[in-house]
Design a protein around this motif. Structure first.
Motif, PDB file in Angstrom:
ATOM      1  N   ASP B 199      -2.612  18.275  19.855  1.00  0.00           N
ATOM      2  CA  ASP B 199      -2.437  19.593  19.245  1.00  0.00           C
ATOM      3  C   ASP B 199      -2.481  19.463  17.730  1.00  0.00           C
ATOM      4  O   ASP B 199      -3.018  20.302  17.040  1.00  0.00           O
ATOM      5  CB  ASP B 199      -1.085  20.183  19.653  1.00  0.00           C
ATOM      6  CG  ASP B 199      -1.001  20.391  21.143  1.00  0.00           C
ATOM      7  OD1 ASP B 199      -1.973  20.909  21.714  1.00  0.00           O
ATOM      8  OD2 ASP B 199       0.026  20.018  21.730  1.00  0.00           O
ATOM      9  N   ARG B 200      -1.834  18.406  17.254  1.00  0.00           N
ATOM     10  CA  ARG B 200      -1.863  18.122  15.830  1.00  0.00           C
ATOM     11  C   ARG B 200      -2.131  16.633  15.641  1.00  0.00           C
ATOM     12  O   ARG B 200      -1.794  15.821  16.513  1.00  0.00           O
ATOM     13  CB  ARG B 200      -0.518  18.466  15.167  1.00  0.00           C
ATOM     14  CG  ARG B 200      -0.296  19.971  15.004  1.00  0.00           C
ATOM     15  CD  ARG B 200       0.924  20.232  14.146  1.00  0.00           C
ATOM     16  NE  ARG B 200       2.138  19.693  14.756  1.00  0.00           N
ATOM     17  CZ  ARG B 200       3.187  19.283  14.061  1.00  0.00           C
ATOM     18  NH1 ARG B 200       3.168  19.315  12.731  1.00  0.00           N
ATOM     19  NH2 ARG B 200       4.258  18.818  14.674  1.00  0.00           N
ATOM     20  N   ILE B 201      -2.723  16.313  14.509  1.00  0.00           N
ATOM     21  CA  ILE B 201      -2.969  14.910  14.198  1.00  0.00           C
ATOM     22  C   ILE B 201      -2.173  14.547  12.951  1.00  0.00           C
ATOM     23  O   ILE B 201      -2.194  15.291  11.968  1.00  0.00           O
ATOM     24  CB  ILE B 201      -4.475  14.646  13.941  1.00  0.00           C
ATOM     25  CG1 ILE B 201      -5.283  14.982  15.195  1.00  0.00           C
ATOM     26  CG2 ILE B 201      -4.705  13.193  13.532  1.00  0.00           C
ATOM     27  CD1 ILE B 201      -6.787  14.819  15.014  1.00  0.00           C
ATOM     28  N   ALA B 202      -1.443  13.437  13.052  1.00  0.00           N
ATOM     29  CA  ALA B 202      -0.732  12.923  11.873  1.00  0.00           C
ATOM     30  C   ALA B 202      -1.504  11.703  11.391  1.00  0.00           C
ATOM     31  O   ALA B 202      -1.608  10.715  12.103  1.00  0.00           O
ATOM     32  CB  ALA B 202       0.703  12.541  12.242  1.00  0.00           C
ATOM     33  N   VAL B 203      -2.074  11.800  10.209  1.00  0.00           N
ATOM     34  CA  VAL B 203      -2.883  10.696   9.680  1.00  0.00           C
ATOM     35  C   VAL B 203      -1.990   9.758   8.889  1.00  0.00           C
ATOM     36  O   VAL B 203      -1.358  10.160   7.917  1.00  0.00           O
ATOM     37  CB  VAL B 203      -4.026  11.224   8.785  1.00  0.00           C
ATOM     38  CG1 VAL B 203      -4.902  10.060   8.340  1.00  0.00           C
ATOM     39  CG2 VAL B 203      -4.846  12.259   9.522  1.00  0.00           C
ATOM     40  N   LEU B 204      -1.924   8.514   9.378  1.00  0.00           N
ATOM     41  CA  LEU B 204      -1.032   7.531   8.772  1.00  0.00           C
ATOM     42  C   LEU B 204      -1.872   6.526   7.997  1.00  0.00           C
ATOM     43  O   LEU B 204      -2.754   5.885   8.563  1.00  0.00           O
ATOM     44  CB  LEU B 204      -0.253   6.836   9.887  1.00  0.00           C
ATOM     45  CG  LEU B 204       0.944   5.987   9.525  1.00  0.00           C
ATOM     46  CD1 LEU B 204       2.003   6.822   8.836  1.00  0.00           C
ATOM     47  CD2 LEU B 204       1.530   5.360  10.775  1.00  0.00           C
ATOM     48  N   ILE B 205      -1.631   6.441   6.709  1.00  0.00           N
ATOM     49  CA  ILE B 205      -2.342   5.451   5.898  1.00  0.00           C
ATOM     50  C   ILE B 205      -1.322   4.677   5.088  1.00  0.00           C
ATOM     51  O   ILE B 205      -0.525   5.273   4.348  1.00  0.00           O
ATOM     52  CB  ILE B 205      -3.383   6.133   4.967  1.00  0.00           C
ATOM     53  CG1 ILE B 205      -4.437   6.848   5.821  1.00  0.00           C
ATOM     54  CG2 ILE B 205      -4.031   5.099   4.054  1.00  0.00           C
ATOM     55  CD1 ILE B 205      -5.443   7.652   5.016  1.00  0.00           C
ATOM     56  N   ASP B 206      -1.317   3.367   5.252  1.00  0.00           N
ATOM     57  CA  ASP B 206      -0.402   2.478   4.517  1.00  0.00           C
ATOM     58  C   ASP B 206       1.060   2.919   4.612  1.00  0.00           C
ATOM     59  O   ASP B 206       1.767   2.947   3.612  1.00  0.00           O
ATOM     60  CB  ASP B 206      -0.812   2.396   3.040  1.00  0.00           C
ATOM     61  CG  ASP B 206      -2.127   1.658   2.884  1.00  0.00           C
ATOM     62  OD1 ASP B 206      -2.439   0.835   3.770  1.00  0.00           O
ATOM     63  OD2 ASP B 206      -2.837   1.919   1.900  1.00  0.00           O
ATOM     64  N   GLY B 207       1.488   3.259   5.805  1.00  0.00           N
ATOM     65  CA  GLY B 207       2.894   3.575   5.991  1.00  0.00           C
ATOM     66  C   GLY B 207       3.325   4.953   5.530  1.00  0.00           C
ATOM     67  O   GLY B 207       4.497   5.287   5.558  1.00  0.00           O
ATOM     68  N   ARG B 208       2.368   5.774   5.090  1.00  0.00           N
ATOM     69  CA  ARG B 208       2.702   7.143   4.685  1.00  0.00           C
ATOM     70  C   ARG B 208       1.842   8.123   5.472  1.00  0.00           C
ATOM     71  O   ARG B 208       0.698   7.824   5.796  1.00  0.00           O
ATOM     72  CB  ARG B 208       2.405   7.371   3.203  1.00  0.00           C
ATOM     73  CG  ARG B 208       3.323   6.628   2.276  1.00  0.00           C
ATOM     74  CD  ARG B 208       2.671   6.560   0.911  1.00  0.00           C
ATOM     75  NE  ARG B 208       3.357   5.624   0.050  1.00  0.00           N
ATOM     76  CZ  ARG B 208       4.256   5.995  -0.862  1.00  0.00           C
ATOM     77  NH1 ARG B 208       4.539   7.256  -1.038  1.00  0.00           N
ATOM     78  NH2 ARG B 208       4.846   5.076  -1.605  1.00  0.00           N
ATOM     79  N   LEU B 209       2.408   9.301   5.708  1.00  0.00           N
ATOM     80  CA  LEU B 209       1.629  10.328   6.390  1.00  0.00           C
ATOM     81  C   LEU B 209       0.769  11.034   5.344  1.00  0.00           C
ATOM     82  O   LEU B 209       1.280  11.706   4.456  1.00  0.00           O
ATOM     83  CB  LEU B 209       2.554  11.330   7.087  1.00  0.00           C
ATOM     84  CG  LEU B 209       3.165  10.799   8.388  1.00  0.00           C
ATOM     85  CD1 LEU B 209       4.146  11.800   8.950  1.00  0.00           C
ATOM     86  CD2 LEU B 209       2.086  10.493   9.404  1.00  0.00           C
ATOM     87  N   ALA B 210      -0.551  10.869   5.467  1.00  0.00           N
ATOM     88  CA  ALA B 210      -1.443  11.447   4.471  1.00  0.00           C
ATOM     89  C   ALA B 210      -1.694  12.921   4.762  1.00  0.00           C
ATOM     90  O   ALA B 210      -1.902  13.717   3.848  1.00  0.00           O
ATOM     91  CB  ALA B 210      -2.755  10.682   4.454  1.00  0.00           C
ATOM     92  N   GLN B 211      -1.689  13.307   6.025  1.00  0.00           N
ATOM     93  CA  GLN B 211      -1.916  14.703   6.390  1.00  0.00           C
ATOM     94  C   GLN B 211      -1.466  14.906   7.824  1.00  0.00           C
ATOM     95  O   GLN B 211      -1.676  14.045   8.687  1.00  0.00           O
ATOM     96  CB  GLN B 211      -3.406  15.046   6.259  1.00  0.00           C
ATOM     97  CG  GLN B 211      -3.694  16.527   6.419  1.00  0.00           C
ATOM     98  CD  GLN B 211      -5.139  16.891   6.097  1.00  0.00           C
ATOM     99  OE1 GLN B 211      -5.985  16.016   5.925  1.00  0.00           O
ATOM    100  NE2 GLN B 211      -5.424  18.184   6.029  1.00  0.00           N
ATOM    101  N   VAL B 212      -0.850  16.053   8.089  1.00  0.00           N
ATOM    102  CA  VAL B 212      -0.505  16.430   9.456  1.00  0.00           C
ATOM    103  C   VAL B 212      -1.061  17.818   9.673  1.00  0.00           C
ATOM    104  O   VAL B 212      -0.651  18.771   9.011  1.00  0.00           O
ATOM    105  CB  VAL B 212       1.022  16.434   9.679  1.00  0.00           C
ATOM    106  CG1 VAL B 212       1.333  16.749  11.137  1.00  0.00           C
ATOM    107  CG2 VAL B 212       1.629  15.099   9.290  1.00  0.00           C
ATOM    108  N   ALA B 213      -2.025  17.963  10.572  1.00  0.00           N
ATOM    109  CA  ALA B 213      -2.659  19.267  10.774  1.00  0.00           C
ATOM    110  C   ALA B 213      -3.372  19.281  12.112  1.00  0.00           C
ATOM    111  O   ALA B 213      -3.444  18.251  12.798  1.00  0.00           O
ATOM    112  CB  ALA B 213      -3.649  19.550   9.640  1.00  0.00           C
TER     113      ALA B 213
END
Lengths: 285, 365
Positions: B199-213
């Motif tokens: 339903d939503r994607i949480a983009v994880l880059i280097d231990g941080r969430l870059a975008q959740v949408a």
């Protein structure tokens, strides 16, 4: 394999036969010796065909050793019983202590962990005689001399490091995810240990147990120093066959046959578990 | 019915920081895909929720109660592992039933129901080593699902199954996971899988969430160049530009051609930018025009459902174009002209990598 030529197969058969004879001959020869009298054994040239006698076994079981110099009391059956008791108790104790310890060393990183594991292994480096002198003084002080418990305890020097290091490797080979999965399914770590880790390391535990049983069984010097006649195992008891009137080869052979039998049976029985389950393949790497 | 909430969770292993102030909430019945390149901290996040590691900092709550410090067996979590992690000494049936504490007839009934749903009824008596990878994976899923957990964690469960089965499961999984009311976290390295299932994607880059949408938003409006490059095959084309504003329109020089970009609601961004154009938004023609970039076709890869063209723009930049297979596209070594719809162009700040003009796009959407 299907492509091997007839000559190749014949060669393989001959080679296998030679190797088998090389390794099996001493055992077969001792087995044959155990049914011969000293005179039959020592005659030259030796003969394959002979009149078998059960005198050696009778002497061992009755405890009456008849030599040219007269009758001797020997306690071979007692020694055999001691060997079984001492080795089994030592292995059971080492498994109870060693398997949880091996699990801890395999799963957890803790301060001095590697040093402790290595110290346990280093018990196998020291020549036993070096350890024995101070140990026998301590044992006298503590009243552990000539007790079953004392010998079982000192046998831990043999069995514990062996079990710890072999079983540790098996635990390390089990994916921790398997145990995590079991815990997430609602089970405590104790259940994960007893129902997942221990069964999966089963073949390793069996192998380590068997190996340390054999090492304990074959130990000579600890019991020689720390135990008196009625606590001594067969290895020490065998000294009784070196008598004033000569070495009793027939009885020695019979004693070897009797004392090898339990270990041999155990090895044959455990062999199944050693092979089984080594390739369970439930985890894809 | 329980909401999973991750609040400013951090975790360090020596110098590595696989989790650096992560915050994410998953509603009951929602599927959130945690997507990121390998080593970005996806698995560590999952393992902190499952209780295999404890976070150094921050809190994790399930249904409003903190689970930090609670043993894994008390967290009400079902989990499927990338390597399946089946119990090799138990049959598939016992593997699945191990997820239930209660005994008796109820167990048999629920095992039967879940295995029917996952189509593994015929292999319940088998040991894991006798199962195919697909069956192992379904068994592992059944084991995770059977207890109706509040939170379901799936650690790249389709990684080790073959391509055909992966497609089948992409279709099947969303329905399967939505049957219950579990909050689902689905870790994957495959952006298609994330887009298909979540339903939503949480983009994880280097231990941080870059975008959740939502998947559509992430694809159309990536927050940064890094995210834009992770989604899409072939990957997005980039060119360095310095846009200028004229008559309320943004335009920029791309390899000598003046290209119109999206209508800007403000002034031109200060400083150099990355222009991003997805390969499927590119059109090729043989006719020259002011707003077309001269280019040369270096190679064509026919892929049946589409043709992928490697282009060299007039300034030497290499771009990819993905065209429908029947669209006229010329042949290798042809000189062509490249155009794209202004709306399809994305602008990213050159220094920070962040997307410019997101507010405008959001309004339009």
């Amino acid at each position: 394999m299907e492509h091997s030529s007839l000559a190749g197969r014949i060669f393989r058969g001959v080679a296998l036969t030679l190797i088998l004879i090389f390794f099996m001959f001493p055992i077969v020869w001792i087995f044959l010796m155990s049914f011969q009298t000293n005179e039959q054994i020592l005659r030259i040239p030796p003969r394959i065909l002979f009149e078998p006698t059960l005198a050696n076994y009778e002497a061992l079981i009755s405890g009456q050793l008849r030599t040219a110099a007269g009758n001797l009391q020997i306690s071979f059956m007692r020694n055999l019983f001691n060997s079984v008791v001492l080795s089994s108790a030592a292995v059971v104790l080492a498994l109870l202590l060693g398997v949880p310890a091996a699990y801890a060393f395999a799963r957890f990183k803790f301060r001095l962990g590697e040093s402790i594991a290595f110290t346990l292994l280093s018990f196998r480096f020291a020549p036993p005689l070096l350890v024995l002198l101070p140990l026998s003084l301590y044992y006298q002080e503590l009243g552990l001399n000539d007790t079953y418990f004392g010998i079982v305890w000192v046998y831990q020097l043999i069995a514990l490091p062996l079990i710890l290091w072999i079983v540790r490797g098996y635990f390390e080979d089990i994916s921790p995810d398997i145990e995590h999965a079991y815990r997430l399914a609602g089970h405590s770590w104790r259940e994960a240990f007893t129902r997942i880790a221990v069964p999966l390391a089963g073949p390793g535990i069996a192998a380590a147990g068997l190996l340390s049983f054999i090492f304990c069984w074959n130990n000579f010097v600890f019991a020689l120093i720390l135990a008196s006649a009625d606590k001594q195992p067969v290895t020490v008891g065998a000294l009784a066959f070196v008598t004033a009137s000569g070495i009793q080869y027939g009885q020695i052979a019979a004693a070897i046959v009797l004392s090898v039998t339990p270990t041999l049976l155990l090895a044959l029985y455990a062999q199944r578990y050693l092979v089984e389950g080594l390739s369970l393949g439930a985890v894809k790497g | 019915m329980a909401r999973l909430e991750i609040n400013a969770v951090s975790k360090a292993f020596g110098a590595a920081r696989p989790a650096d102030g992560l915050s994410l909430a998953v509603e009951p019945g929602e599927i959130v895909a945690v997507f990121g390149p390998s080593g970005s901290g996806k698995t560590v996040l999952l393992r902190m929720i499952a209780g295999m590691f404890e976070p150094d900092d921050g809190d994790i709550t399930i249904g409003g109660r903190s689970v930090v410090g609670a043993p894994p067996e008390r967290r009400g979590i079902g989990m499927a592992f990338q390597n399946f992690a089946l119990f090799p000494h138990m049959t598939a049936r016992d593997n699945i039933a191990s997820g239930l504490r209660a005994g008796g007839n109820e167990v048999a009934g629920r095992v039967a129901a879940i295995s029917k749903l996952l189509k593994i009824e015929h292999v319940l008596g088998h040991a894991p080593r006798e199962l195919s990878n697909g069956q192992k994976q379904r068994t592992a899923l059944a084991r995770a699902l059977i207890g109706n957990p509040d939170v379901l964690l799936l650690d790249d469960p389709l990684r080790n199954v073959d391509a055909k089965l992966r497609y089948e499961m992409r279709l099947e999984l969303p329905n399967l996971l939505r049957r219950g009311t579990a909050a689902v976290l689905y870790v994957t390295q495959d952006y298609r899988e994330a887009m298909a299932i979540a339903d939503r994607i949480a983009v994880l880059i280097d231990g941080r969430l870059a975008q959740v949408a939502t998947p559509a938003d992430i694809y159309a409006q990536p927050a940064s160049v890094a995210i834009a490059r992770l989604f899409g095959d072939p990957t997005i084309n980039l060119a360095e530009v310095s846009p200028v504003a004229e008559h309320g329109m943004l335009s920029a020089d791309v390899a000598g051609a003046r290209m119109r970009l999206e209508a800007a609601d403000g002034a031109a961004p200060a400083g150099p930018c990355w222009l991003g154009v997805r390969p499927e938004d590119i059109a090729i023609s043989s006719a020259s025009a002011d707003d077309a970039i001269p280019a040369r076709i270096l190679a064509i890869t026919p892929m049946h459902e589409k043709a992928v063209l490697l282009l060299r723009l007039a300034d030497g930049t290499e771009w990819l174009a993905a065209l429908p297979p029947d669209a006229p596209h010329g042949a290798a070594d042809d000189n062509v002209f490249v155009r794209f719809v202004p709306d399809a162009a994305m602008l990213f700040d050159r220094a920070s990598g962040l997307r410019i003009g997101a507010s405008h796009r959001l309004k339009a959407a």
